[in-house]
Every structure is written in C-alpha cells, then in structure tokens.
Design a protein around this motif. Sequence first.
Motif, PDB file in Angstrom:
ATOM      1  N   VAL A 136       0.122  49.122  36.705  1.00  0.00           N
ATOM      2  CA  VAL A 136      -1.063  48.499  37.295  1.00  0.00           C
ATOM      3  C   VAL A 136      -1.417  49.322  38.536  1.00  0.00           C
ATOM      4  CG1 VAL A 136      -2.038  46.413  38.312  1.00  0.00           C
ATOM      5  CG2 VAL A 136      -0.399  46.241  36.425  1.00  0.00           C
ATOM      6  N   ILE A 137      -2.606  49.918  38.554  1.00  0.00           N
ATOM      7  CA  ILE A 137      -2.930  50.899  39.597  1.00  0.00           C
ATOM      8  C   ILE A 137      -4.086  50.492  40.493  1.00  0.00           C
ATOM      9  CG2 ILE A 137      -1.967  52.894  38.391  1.00  0.00           C
ATOM     10  CD1 ILE A 137      -4.737  53.461  37.287  1.00  0.00           C
ATOM     11  N   GLY A 138      -4.691  49.339  40.238  1.00  0.00           N
ATOM     12  CA  GLY A 138      -5.771  48.929  41.123  1.00  0.00           C
ATOM     13  C   GLY A 138      -6.509  47.712  40.599  1.00  0.00           C
ATOM     14  N   GLU A 139      -7.525  47.316  41.353  1.00  0.00           N
ATOM     15  CA  GLU A 139      -8.363  46.205  40.945  1.00  0.00           C
ATOM     16  C   GLU A 139      -9.720  46.328  41.615  1.00  0.00           C
ATOM     17  OE1 GLU A 139      -6.362  42.652  42.093  1.00  0.00           O
ATOM     18  OE2 GLU A 139      -6.722  42.922  44.237  1.00  0.00           O
ATOM     19  N   GLY A 140     -10.675  45.587  41.097  1.00  0.00           N
ATOM     20  CA  GLY A 140     -12.009  45.640  41.670  1.00  0.00           C
ATOM     21  C   GLY A 140     -12.806  44.398  41.350  1.00  0.00           C
ATOM     22  N   VAL A 141     -13.870  44.169  42.136  1.00  0.00           N
ATOM     23  CA  VAL A 141     -14.691  42.979  41.993  1.00  0.00           C
ATOM     24  C   VAL A 141     -16.017  43.354  41.330  1.00  0.00           C
ATOM     25  CG1 VAL A 141     -15.740  43.221  44.304  1.00  0.00           C
ATOM     26  CG2 VAL A 141     -15.607  40.966  43.210  1.00  0.00           C
TER      27      VAL A 141
ATOM     28  N   THR B 149      -6.641  50.418  45.379  1.00  0.00           N
ATOM     29  CA  THR B 149      -6.092  51.376  44.418  1.00  0.00           C
ATOM     30  C   THR B 149      -4.785  51.949  44.947  1.00  0.00           C
ATOM     31  OG1 THR B 149      -7.390  53.201  45.358  1.00  0.00           O
ATOM     32  CG2 THR B 149      -8.356  52.038  43.488  1.00  0.00           C
ATOM     33  N   LEU B 150      -3.814  52.074  44.055  1.00  0.00           N
ATOM     34  CA  LEU B 150      -2.538  52.703  44.415  1.00  0.00           C
ATOM     35  C   LEU B 150      -2.574  54.208  44.202  1.00  0.00           C
ATOM     36  CD1 LEU B 150       0.025  50.176  42.882  1.00  0.00           C
ATOM     37  CD2 LEU B 150      -0.491  50.517  45.304  1.00  0.00           C
TER      38      LEU B 150
ATOM     39  N   PHE C 141      -2.847  41.530  45.606  1.00  0.00           N
ATOM     40  CA  PHE C 141      -2.692  42.500  44.522  1.00  0.00           C
ATOM     41  C   PHE C 141      -1.250  42.500  44.004  1.00  0.00           C
ATOM     42  CE2 PHE C 141      -1.496  46.834  43.202  1.00  0.00           C
ATOM     43  CZ  PHE C 141      -2.373  46.999  42.137  1.00  0.00           C
ATOM     44  N   ASP C 142      -1.095  42.435  42.679  1.00  0.00           N
ATOM     45  CA  ASP C 142       0.222  42.393  42.049  1.00  0.00           C
ATOM     46  C   ASP C 142       0.374  43.614  41.145  1.00  0.00           C
ATOM     47  OD1 ASP C 142       2.611  41.843  40.821  1.00  0.00           O
ATOM     48  OD2 ASP C 142       1.970  39.965  39.888  1.00  0.00           O
ATOM     49  N   ARG C 143       1.147  44.595  41.603  1.00  0.00           N
ATOM     50  CA  ARG C 143       1.291  45.827  40.826  1.00  0.00           C
ATOM     51  C   ARG C 143       2.167  45.644  39.590  1.00  0.00           C
ATOM     52  NH1 ARG C 143       4.068  50.467  44.199  1.00  0.00           N
ATOM     53  NH2 ARG C 143       3.790  51.494  42.192  1.00  0.00           N
ATOM     54  N   PHE C 144       2.856  44.518  39.495  1.00  0.00           N
ATOM     55  CA  PHE C 144       3.695  44.243  38.323  1.00  0.00           C
ATOM     56  C   PHE C 144       3.142  43.073  37.507  1.00  0.00           C
ATOM     57  CE2 PHE C 144       6.577  45.847  41.697  1.00  0.00           C
ATOM     58  CZ  PHE C 144       6.833  47.087  41.129  1.00  0.00           C
TER      59      PHE C 144
ATOM     60  N   ILE D 165     -20.454  37.812  37.934  1.00  0.00           N
ATOM     61  CA  ILE D 165     -20.391  38.417  39.268  1.00  0.00           C
ATOM     62  C   ILE D 165     -19.320  37.690  40.084  1.00  0.00           C
ATOM     63  CG2 ILE D 165     -21.642  38.741  41.439  1.00  0.00           C
ATOM     64  CD1 ILE D 165     -24.185  39.088  39.741  1.00  0.00           C
ATOM     65  N   GLY D 166     -18.467  38.460  40.738  1.00  0.00           N
ATOM     66  CA  GLY D 166     -17.368  37.885  41.504  1.00  0.00           C
ATOM     67  C   GLY D 166     -16.050  37.892  40.762  1.00  0.00           C
ATOM     68  N   ASP D 167     -16.071  38.110  39.437  1.00  0.00           N
ATOM     69  CA  ASP D 167     -14.824  38.249  38.684  1.00  0.00           C
ATOM     70  C   ASP D 167     -14.086  39.501  39.132  1.00  0.00           C
ATOM     71  OD1 ASP D 167     -15.214  35.989  37.189  1.00  0.00           O
ATOM     72  OD2 ASP D 167     -15.919  37.026  35.386  1.00  0.00           O
ATOM     73  N   TYR D 168     -12.762  39.498  38.929  1.00  0.00           N
ATOM     74  CA  TYR D 168     -11.944  40.665  39.256  1.00  0.00           C
ATOM     75  C   TYR D 168     -11.424  41.324  37.974  1.00  0.00           C
ATOM     76  CZ  TYR D 168     -11.564  40.759  44.329  1.00  0.00           C
ATOM     77  OH  TYR D 168     -11.824  40.931  45.669  1.00  0.00           O
ATOM     78  N   PHE D 169     -11.451  42.652  37.976  1.00  0.00           N
ATOM     79  CA  PHE D 169     -10.819  43.432  36.923  1.00  0.00           C
ATOM     80  C   PHE D 169      -9.539  44.062  37.464  1.00  0.00           C
ATOM     81  CE2 PHE D 169     -15.012  43.565  34.805  1.00  0.00           C
ATOM     82  CZ  PHE D 169     -14.609  43.326  33.497  1.00  0.00           C
ATOM     83  N   ARG D 170      -8.495  44.036  36.667  1.00  0.00           N
ATOM     84  CA  ARG D 170      -7.251  44.745  36.965  1.00  0.00           C
ATOM     85  C   ARG D 170      -7.281  46.071  36.208  1.00  0.00           C
ATOM     86  NH1 ARG D 170      -3.888  40.945  35.399  1.00  0.00           N
ATOM     87  NH2 ARG D 170      -3.726  40.047  37.487  1.00  0.00           N
ATOM     88  N   VAL D 171      -6.947  47.167  36.888  1.00  0.00           N
ATOM     89  CA  VAL D 171      -6.959  48.494  36.269  1.00  0.00           C
ATOM     90  C   VAL D 171      -5.522  48.922  36.005  1.00  0.00           C
ATOM     91  CG1 VAL D 171      -7.814  50.862  36.444  1.00  0.00           C
ATOM     92  CG2 VAL D 171      -8.999  49.023  37.666  1.00  0.00           C
TER      93      VAL D 171
END
Length: 285
Positions: A251-256, A272-273, A163-166, A205-211
């Motif tokens: 950048v506060i999180g990510e999910g699959v 999630t941060l 995870f890269d918050r920046f 399916i399997g892609d990642y989203f950055r929030v």
Amino acid sequence: MRAKLGIMGVMILLAVTVASAQDQSRAPIQNDMYCSGIVSDEAVPADTIVITGDFANTLTTFGQGDYIYINKGTTQGVKVGDEFIAIRAVKDDNKVQWFSWADSILHKIGTVWEDEGRMRVVVAQENTSTAQITHSCSYIQRGDIVLPVPNRATPAMKPNEAFDRFAPASGKPMAMVVSGKEFHISMGTNDIAYVNLGTAQGVKIGDYFRVFRYSGTETELAYQGRRNAFKVYGFGAAPTKYKWDTVPRQVIGEGVVLRTAPNASTVLLTFTLSEIYAGDYVELE
C-alpha cells in the motif's frame, strides 16, 4: 548547560522533522478544484468559445490578467460580472504506452478535458463579450470551450495519521491509476491522478482511494531493466517462486476524489510513501 541546550535543540529539530513528514498533504485549494481536469465520456456543449483577445496580432495564447473575447453577448443572456471557465480536450503526444492497455482504458473512459482558466465578463456587447482572465491554470487559446463556472464543493479531508500501509483489501471496487494530470506517469503527494472508476461504479466526491501494487508480479513501473532485482548476483534467492497472489501487496498511498464522471474520477493524492505510477492499482476505501 550548553550540552543540555544542544540536546534539546536536536530533539526539537527531530520533532519538527517528524511533524513535517506526517503533514505532507493540505486541504484542496482553488487550484485543485478548478484546475484539476477530468476524463469523461459525457457530451460537452461547445457553442460558446474564445474567439480571440487583446493584441491578437502577436499573442497566440492568453494568461492571467489578459482580456479575451467570447462569441456570446447580451442577446444570448451574457451580462457584466458573469464568470466562465475555459476547458480544452487534450491528447497525449507521447505515443509510447507506459503500461499495457493504457491507451485502450483511457479511450474507454472518455476524453481528457483540461481546465485552462477562469474569466469574468467586463463588457457585454450585443453578440460578443470581453472578459478578463482572473485565474490561469495553463494558457487559454482561440477555440477553447467556455462554460459557466460550476460550483465545486471542497471535500472533507482526513488526517494523514489515518493512513494504513498494511490495510487489507477493502473488497470494494478496484481499478487503476490510468494517468496523471498532463499525462504524467509519475506522481506524488498533492499531484492529480485519473482513475477508471466513476459514478457508474458508485464513486462520490469526498471518497478516498487507496493506491497499491503487487510485489510478486516481477514487474516494475519505474524505468529499469526487466527483472533487475532478480538478476543481481549474490543477494539471496528464495527456494520457491512467489506469485502476486502469494505475496503481501504494497500500500503506497491514498487520495481524495475531487471530481467524478460516469467511468472516471479525478483524485488528489493526499499521502504517498513513494512515487505512484500510471498502472498502479486503486481501490475504494
């Protein structure tokens, strides 16, 4: 000696704490794959339904271990051992929008379908069948739509350390967290979120989203007074008003992605941060 052991104990405790903090997520499990629901504008066959169940004179809902009856039997090809999943179209009873355009976006991407539980046929009659509920997501009730259990592949996960918050903007399609499962407006690690990007926009399916969210908008999705941080006296003021496009984003999180529809995806938040709210932005990584 005791002092050394005490220091070692503290170091071990700190190491365990750090490891626990980094290991917030876990691989998707049965409950994620078959209880996460989806938002879709695709037609759903509604000819097979739950008609009632055991002790129907007193029970209004049915749960794990209960026996229910469906309106298809051997004449329609149902046999003992067949497995089905019950789903239901649901609406948000809360009439207040959490963010602007929430209702219009949700209406545009489709109907919210809730997974209610799975069942296995134990007796097949001519035109009806008796099935036992083997796994409950919520409760099953009369009129729920019954479909054959789909084969939902579990996506591969990546380590939280990635995870890269920046992270800079990916330049890939961007959308929003429209809602959480059961219309929750606040979500965290291991919760389900629905976003308004789907297969029509290339999501798999399997892609990642950055929030992420923009800091310079002076809006806050958490409930508080408007411009609260800017009205508190004595805590500094910048000489220039900075807008959303002149301040680094958070950048506060990510999910699959667990499931996809033409214009929406079901996302398991894996890291999630802070709290993620309906109205936060997402982008494909």
